[in-house]
Design an enzyme around this catalytic site. Structure first.
Site, PDB file in Angstrom:
ATOM      1  N   SER A  26      -4.718   6.194  45.928  1.00 13.10           N
ATOM      2  CA  SER A  26      -6.087   7.374  46.108  1.00 13.10           C
ATOM      3  C   SER A  26      -6.201   6.793  44.211  1.00 13.10           C
ATOM      4  O   SER A  26      -8.181   7.058  44.212  1.00 13.10           O
ATOM      5  CB  SER A  26      -5.699   8.233  46.402  1.00 13.10           C
ATOM      6  OG  SER A  26      -5.680   9.669  46.115  1.00 13.10           O
ATOM      7  N   ARG A  78      18.498   1.265  38.574  1.00 16.79           N
ATOM      8  CA  ARG A  78      17.079   1.220  37.560  1.00 16.79           C
ATOM      9  C   ARG A  78      16.805   0.355  36.365  1.00 16.79           C
ATOM     10  O   ARG A  78      15.716  -0.146  36.374  1.00 16.79           O
ATOM     11  CB  ARG A  78      17.048   2.615  37.504  1.00 16.79           C
ATOM     12  CG  ARG A  78      15.409   3.392  36.834  1.00 16.79           C
ATOM     13  CD  ARG A  78      15.493   4.812  36.309  1.00 16.79           C
ATOM     14  NE  ARG A  78      15.915   6.040  37.773  1.00 16.79           N
ATOM     15  CZ  ARG A  78      16.053   6.196  38.746  1.00 16.79           C
ATOM     16  NH1 ARG A  78      13.910   5.778  38.716  1.00 16.79           N
ATOM     17  NH2 ARG A  78      16.266   6.840  39.774  1.00 16.79           N
ATOM     18  N   HIS A 122      -0.297  14.343  36.516  1.00 20.57           N
ATOM     19  CA  HIS A 122       0.387  15.486  37.022  1.00 20.57           C
ATOM     20  C   HIS A 122       0.075  16.437  37.439  1.00 20.57           C
ATOM     21  O   HIS A 122      -1.344  17.248  37.099  1.00 20.57           O
ATOM     22  CB  HIS A 122       2.137  16.006  35.893  1.00 20.57           C
ATOM     23  CG  HIS A 122       1.887  17.076  36.563  1.00 20.57           C
ATOM     24  ND1 HIS A 122       3.875  16.657  37.201  1.00 20.57           N
ATOM     25  CD2 HIS A 122       2.886  18.303  36.766  1.00 20.57           C
ATOM     26  CE1 HIS A 122       4.534  17.776  37.390  1.00 20.57           C
ATOM     27  NE2 HIS A 122       3.827  18.414  37.443  1.00 20.57           N
ATOM     28  N   ASP A 154       7.018   9.899  27.907  1.00 28.83           N
ATOM     29  CA  ASP A 154       8.142  10.070  27.022  1.00 28.83           C
ATOM     30  C   ASP A 154       9.537  10.346  27.622  1.00 28.83           C
ATOM     31  O   ASP A 154       9.821  10.069  28.862  1.00 28.83           O
ATOM     32  CB  ASP A 154       7.871  11.028  25.558  1.00 28.83           C
ATOM     33  CG  ASP A 154       7.973  12.297  26.153  1.00 28.83           C
ATOM     34  OD1 ASP A 154       8.437  13.022  27.364  1.00 28.83           O
ATOM     35  OD2 ASP A 154       8.321  13.381  25.305  1.00 28.83           O
ATOM     36  N   GLY A 156      11.506  12.539  28.600  1.00 30.45           N
ATOM     37  CA  GLY A 156      11.545  14.198  29.122  1.00 30.45           C
ATOM     38  C   GLY A 156      10.815  13.646  30.319  1.00 30.45           C
ATOM     39  O   GLY A 156      10.412  13.534  30.719  1.00 30.45           O
ATOM     40  N   ASP A 158       7.865  14.983  32.194  1.00 27.96           N
ATOM     41  CA  ASP A 158       6.391  15.650  32.265  1.00 27.96           C
ATOM     42  C   ASP A 158       6.095  16.203  30.950  1.00 27.96           C
ATOM     43  O   ASP A 158       5.292  17.026  31.323  1.00 27.96           O
ATOM     44  CB  ASP A 158       6.019  16.600  33.443  1.00 27.96           C
ATOM     45  CG  ASP A 158       5.784  15.800  34.886  1.00 27.96           C
ATOM     46  OD1 ASP A 158       5.840  14.069  35.214  1.00 27.96           O
ATOM     47  OD2 ASP A 158       6.439  16.777  36.083  1.00 27.96           O
TER      48      ASP A 158
HETATM   49  C1  GRF Z   1      -1.355  12.757  43.462  1.00 26.06           C
HETATM   50  O1  GRF Z   1      -0.642  14.452  43.985  1.00 26.06           O
HETATM   51  C2  GRF Z   1      -0.928  13.095  42.095  1.00 26.06           C
HETATM   52  O2  GRF Z   1      -0.991  14.149  41.407  1.00 26.06           O
HETATM   53  C3  GRF Z   1       0.960  12.320  42.169  1.00 26.06           C
HETATM   54  O3  GRF Z   1       0.066  11.574  42.995  1.00 26.06           O
HETATM   55  C4  GRF Z   1      -0.359  11.662  44.461  1.00 26.06           C
HETATM   56  C5  GRF Z   1      -1.980  10.535  44.142  1.00 26.06           C
HETATM   57  O4  GRF Z   1      -0.915   9.656  45.024  1.00 26.06           O
HETATM   58  N1  GRF Z   1       0.797  11.923  41.277  1.00 26.06           N
HETATM   59  P1  GRF Z   1      -1.887   8.081  44.798  1.00 26.06           P
HETATM   60  O5  GRF Z   1      -2.460   8.067  44.042  1.00 26.06           O
HETATM   61  O6  GRF Z   1      -3.319   9.117  46.170  1.00 26.06           O
HETATM   62  O7  GRF Z   1      -1.459   7.700  45.965  1.00 26.06           O
END
Ligand code: GRF
Length: 219
Positions: A26, A78, A122, A154, A156, A158
């Site tokens: 989204s 990773r 975030h 970075d 860390g 968030d």
């Molecule tokens: C949101 O809660 C965002 O804060 C987190 O992922 C969610 C959105 O996911 N990083 P999407 O963009 O709909 O996949």
């Protein structure tokens, strides 16, 4: 190799955006809509998912944006996965990497390669409530206002320089789902705006602190 930018427009900045997703996308949809509406001065040139069936890939396809899948299950580590990610981004000439619902931590080597050029969203007002379940953390702490933050990534958790924030009041009767939905609506406004400013070179970052510079004094 000559890098194509299918929807390059007059007035674009030289930046080229790559978006990493894991799921519904989204946030990606909001970024692509902003580009379509002329509110983003740089093209999205590549969308990468770490999950082959991520529904968000459809948003990219609908906008004619190239996609790639770098399945994390195909890599032994990773580091190896992130080397593959970086190769795709480099190959597409990506200069700004947007994490948009990307549910994996990035390796230090990846963060170093794109240092200062990876943005994340975030769902809290950082530095409050970093990490997982930020909306739940806010409800459990009883804050009256929470929100969302766009920051530079970075090494860390968030913890990188804060670019933009939007406040979202906590309402009586909120549960995690209701609060998350209102924060998400704010996220969809905030990310394209942060990207617009970032691509236009409007953030100046010193000592871990970012400030927005007025257009007139932009160097
Ligand atoms: C949101 O809660 C965002 O804060 C987190 O992922 C969610 C959105 O996911 N990083 P999407 O963009 O709909 O996949």
């Amino acid at each position: 190799m000559k890098l194509g930018a299918p929807d390059a427009r007059p007035g674009d900045s030289p930046q080229r955006i790559g978006v990493l997703i894991s799921g519904r996308g989204s946030t990606l949809a909001a970024i692509l809509a902003a580009r379509q509406a002329g509110r983003l001065p740089a093209p999205v040139v590549l969308v990468i998912a770490n999950v082959p069936e991520a529904p968000g890939l459809e948003h990219a396809r609908a906008h004619g944006v190239p996609t790639a899948v770098v399945d994390h299950r195909a890599s032994a580590s990773r580091d190896e996965h992130d080397r593959a990610l970086a190769a795709h981004l480099r190959g597409a000439g990506v200069s700004v990497v947007c994490l948009a619902g990307y549910l994996r931590l990035l390796s230090p080597a990846f963060i170093r390669e794109f240092a200062g050029r990876i943005l994340n969203i975030h769902p809290s007002l950082l530095p409050s409530f970093p990490g997982l379940h930020a909306q739940r953390q806010a409800l459990e702490r009883g804050v009256r206002v929470t929100g969302c933050t766009i920051h530079v990534v970075d090494e860390g958790l968030d913890s990188g320089p804060i670019l933009l924030q939007a406040a979202v009041p906590v309402e009586a009767g909120d549960d995690e789902e209701r609060l998350a939905a209102r924060i998400l609506a704010a996220e969809h406004q905030l990310y394209p705006e942060a990207l617009r400013l970032f691509c236009a070179g409007r953030f100046e970052i010193a000592g871990g602190v970012a400030r927005v510079v007025p257009e007139s004094v932009r160097r």
